[in-house]
Design an enzyme around this catalytic site. Structure first.
Site, mmCIF file in Angstrom:
data_model
loop_
_atom_site.group_PDB
_atom_site.id
_atom_site.type_symbol
_atom_site.label_atom_id
_atom_site.label_comp_id
_atom_site.label_asym_id
_atom_site.label_seq_id
_atom_site.Cartn_x
_atom_site.Cartn_y
_atom_site.Cartn_z
ATOM 1 N N HIS A 162 -12.772 -1.719 -7.935
ATOM 2 C CA HIS A 162 -13.885 -0.950 -8.099
ATOM 3 C C HIS A 162 -13.724 0.658 -7.795
ATOM 4 O O HIS A 162 -14.478 1.424 -8.506
ATOM 5 C CB HIS A 162 -15.176 -1.460 -7.281
ATOM 6 C CG HIS A 162 -15.115 -0.939 -5.688
ATOM 7 N ND1 HIS A 162 -16.008 -0.513 -4.890
ATOM 8 C CD2 HIS A 162 -13.919 -0.763 -4.973
ATOM 9 C CE1 HIS A 162 -15.588 -0.229 -3.769
ATOM 10 N NE2 HIS A 162 -14.215 -0.028 -3.856
ATOM 11 N N ASP B 114 0.883 -1.296 -0.249
ATOM 12 C CA ASP B 114 -0.058 -0.025 -0.035
ATOM 13 C C ASP B 114 0.805 1.262 -0.103
ATOM 14 O O ASP B 114 2.193 1.154 0.029
ATOM 15 C CB ASP B 114 -1.153 -0.026 1.117
ATOM 16 C CG ASP B 114 -2.341 0.436 0.944
ATOM 17 O OD1 ASP B 114 -2.241 1.767 0.280
ATOM 18 O OD2 ASP B 114 -3.305 0.125 1.250
ATOM 19 N N GLY C 78 4.293 1.167 -1.718
ATOM 20 C CA GLY C 78 4.318 1.707 -3.171
ATOM 21 C C GLY C 78 3.168 2.238 -3.642
ATOM 22 O O GLY C 78 2.064 2.366 -2.940
ATOM 23 N N ASP C 79 3.204 2.654 -5.057
ATOM 24 C CA ASP C 79 2.091 3.291 -5.702
ATOM 25 C C ASP C 79 1.897 2.243 -6.739
ATOM 26 O O ASP C 79 2.670 2.381 -7.834
ATOM 27 C CB ASP C 79 2.526 4.475 -6.144
ATOM 28 C CG ASP C 79 1.098 5.158 -6.861
ATOM 29 O OD1 ASP C 79 0.353 4.743 -7.230
ATOM 30 O OD2 ASP C 79 1.231 6.693 -6.721
ATOM 31 N N PHE C 80 0.817 1.774 -6.706
ATOM 32 C CA PHE C 80 0.303 0.800 -7.932
ATOM 33 C C PHE C 80 0.281 1.416 -9.467
ATOM 34 O O PHE C 80 0.345 0.575 -10.470
ATOM 35 C CB PHE C 80 -0.390 -0.364 -7.661
ATOM 36 C CG PHE C 80 -1.814 -0.317 -6.969
ATOM 37 C CD1 PHE C 80 -2.811 0.917 -7.808
ATOM 38 C CD2 PHE C 80 -2.717 -0.741 -5.925
ATOM 39 C CE1 PHE C 80 -4.030 1.143 -7.247
ATOM 40 C CE2 PHE C 80 -3.783 -0.300 -5.578
ATOM 41 C CZ PHE C 80 -4.490 0.647 -6.443
#
Lengths: 336, 336
Positions: free
Chosen positions: B245, B199, B225-227
């Site tokens: 979603h 996350d 991290g930043d996906f």
């Protein structure tokens, strides 16, 4: 062994605002009116009522899942029997005026409920309920309000026409009559009665139209006035229909006192409302209506039949009785 | 002969926002926490939680009529078994973080639903869902959000720990793990597994606390991290729990593709959500959740199992299957 209670009911109530606002927005957008002429597919319906492509399908399918729309095998949407009857603006059975008001005015005010409970102060600039002058100054808000009131009054009015001993009386005036839905129903059912409705002067033309359309202009008249400043008109029966809950206790007593003064001996006052049950345990709609008064009026609150009878007794009324009119509204009657 | 359908269901749904907001405000005010120590009379409860005298009695009696409080013969208020268990902030079973968010953030956004449906544009300045950086910058909103997420994740996490063939795998990472509720439940149930949660960096201390409290720090690690920018960590199982979603279709596909890349052959991706039923006729909560995405995100929407399987298939996953986890959430599983 007992299973520990689940959180389902808590989560259901806590999320219920979403289904509620979805239906209210659908009425506001005119979905049910558009479909009253026949089924439409997603694209046609979207174009006709002005919905953006993003969200439109979810919005309509949510209404299907709520039972407010049907979706046919060919994918076209159509009204349910209920929404076709009650939410098509072109039908006389339309009750959507009330729901449009909930959508545009009341839903938003409730977002400030926590502040209202903490402070006791109304949370709307308009404080609609206790300030009818600005409400009636705007034609659209006046018409929405008046239509909403008529829709809510109709069932109670029919019940009141049927269940009160009107043969014992010749004249009546409805106090806070709006466009006159209540006196019209009573006069249509009882040709020997004359009387009318009392309300603020801006309602005169709406009352005149409504009464003329029902061919009652020779028996029902409009009495313009402000019940905070003026005396009430004299008649053998005076009616307060969902009026007292708008005001604080001092005003409630003042209005009942003015009615007492205006009535002849043996005359009757009728107060009908969505009464709170005397034990204050059952009638959740009436208790929530009272919170609506907290949010939108300076001092209004709903009350039980027991409360109302105690105020009437203090003023001198006698022979008080409570009778149910509809599933949610009852009348308290007293004689002078 | 058929009776014509009544407007009761329409009126019930149309007014339901009031009961909903009443419960949400009660959670916000801490009513149930105050009563968890024992019954209180109106005046004592009013003082303790800070309610004005006007409205307090109606507010509490509305909660009684809704079954959320009880009122004893002596007039004192007390919690119901459900509200005592789930809405007392001091209990580990508290789910009120979710309801506080509904009260403070989401209820108000829904007042703009009509505009959102017309324009397709989100109606919140914050657009909470698609912009986690400002959400996590504020400690209170971060903690409310994270607690709400844990409360919602717990039942699905227990079900996922029980129903997936974990014995076939050794490592797993939960993508968008928040404070790590999901990996904790799985690791507690399966001592042979190692892995962790991925996350944004601000969640690292919350994850560390939560995992340490459960004595899992030797087996579960935080992957910051930043996906949108970074690759996903490698593991035999990657999980997206109520993540997809939040995002538009392009981002949904990009995330599934990154998972495919990060998995070994025969590795598994698990997507669990409150899925819309394939026919889009039944699961009203999922359809309404999708409208929440419309209101609060730039492009997010909920989807059906059929939708998810089609995206997985395009990317190259095989052996897709859907399994129910809880009353309202299901998982879609696919193998590389």
């Amino acid at each position: 062994m007992h299973a520990s209670p689940g959180p389902d009911r808590i989560l259901e109530i806590g999320h219920a605002f979403r289904a509620s606002k979805t239906l209210l927005s659908a009425v506001e957008l005119g979905i049910f009116t558009a479909l009253a002429e026949g089924p439409l597919d997603l694209e046609a319906l979207r174009q006709q009522v002005g919905m953006h492509a993003r969200g439109a399908r979810d919005f309509l399918d949510a209404l299907v899942a709520l039972g407010m729309l049907n979706r046919q095998a060919d994918g076209c949407y159509c009204n349910s029997p209920e929404t076709d009857r009650y939410l098509d603006r072109t039908k006389p059975t339309y009750i959507g005026g009330l729901l449009e008001r909930l959508s545009i005015e009341q839903y938003g005010i409730w977002s400030a409920l926590t502040a209202a409970v903490r402070t006791g102060m109304p949370q709307s600039d308009k404080t609609m309920v206790s300030n009818f002058a600005p409400l009636y100054a705007d034609t659209r808000s006046r018409d929405l309000y008046v239509e909403g009131m008529s829709a809510r009054t109709q069932p109670a009015a029919k019940a009141l026409a049927a269940s009160f001993p009107w043969t014992d009386y010749r004249t009546f005036v409805d106090i806070g009559t709006s466009r006159g839905c209540l006196p019209a129903e009573i006069a249509l059912a009882h040709p020997h009665l004359t009387g009318g409705g009392f309300d603020l002067p801006p309602l005169a033309p709406l009352f005149a139209d409504y009464i003329r359309q029902r061919a009652l202009s020779n028996r029902l008249h409009f009495y313009p006035g402000d019940f905070f400043k003026d005396a009430l008109p004299s008649a053998e029966v005076l009616i307060f229909g969902r009026v007292l809950h708008n005001w604080d206790l001092a005003a409630k007593r003042m209005l009942l006192k003015k009615a007492y003064t205006a009535l002849p001996t043996n005359g009757a006052v009728i107060v009908y409302e969505r009464l709170i049950d005397d034990e204050r345990r059952v009638n959740v709609d009436a208790l929530l209506s009272s919170l609506q008064m907290l949010l939108a009026s300076a001092g209004g609150f709903d009350f039980s039949g027991k409360d109302c009878i105690s105020w009437m007794r203090e003023i001198g009324f006698r022979n008080m009785r409570i009778e149910r009119l509809t599933a949610d509204q009852s009348m308290v009657v007293g004689n002078k």
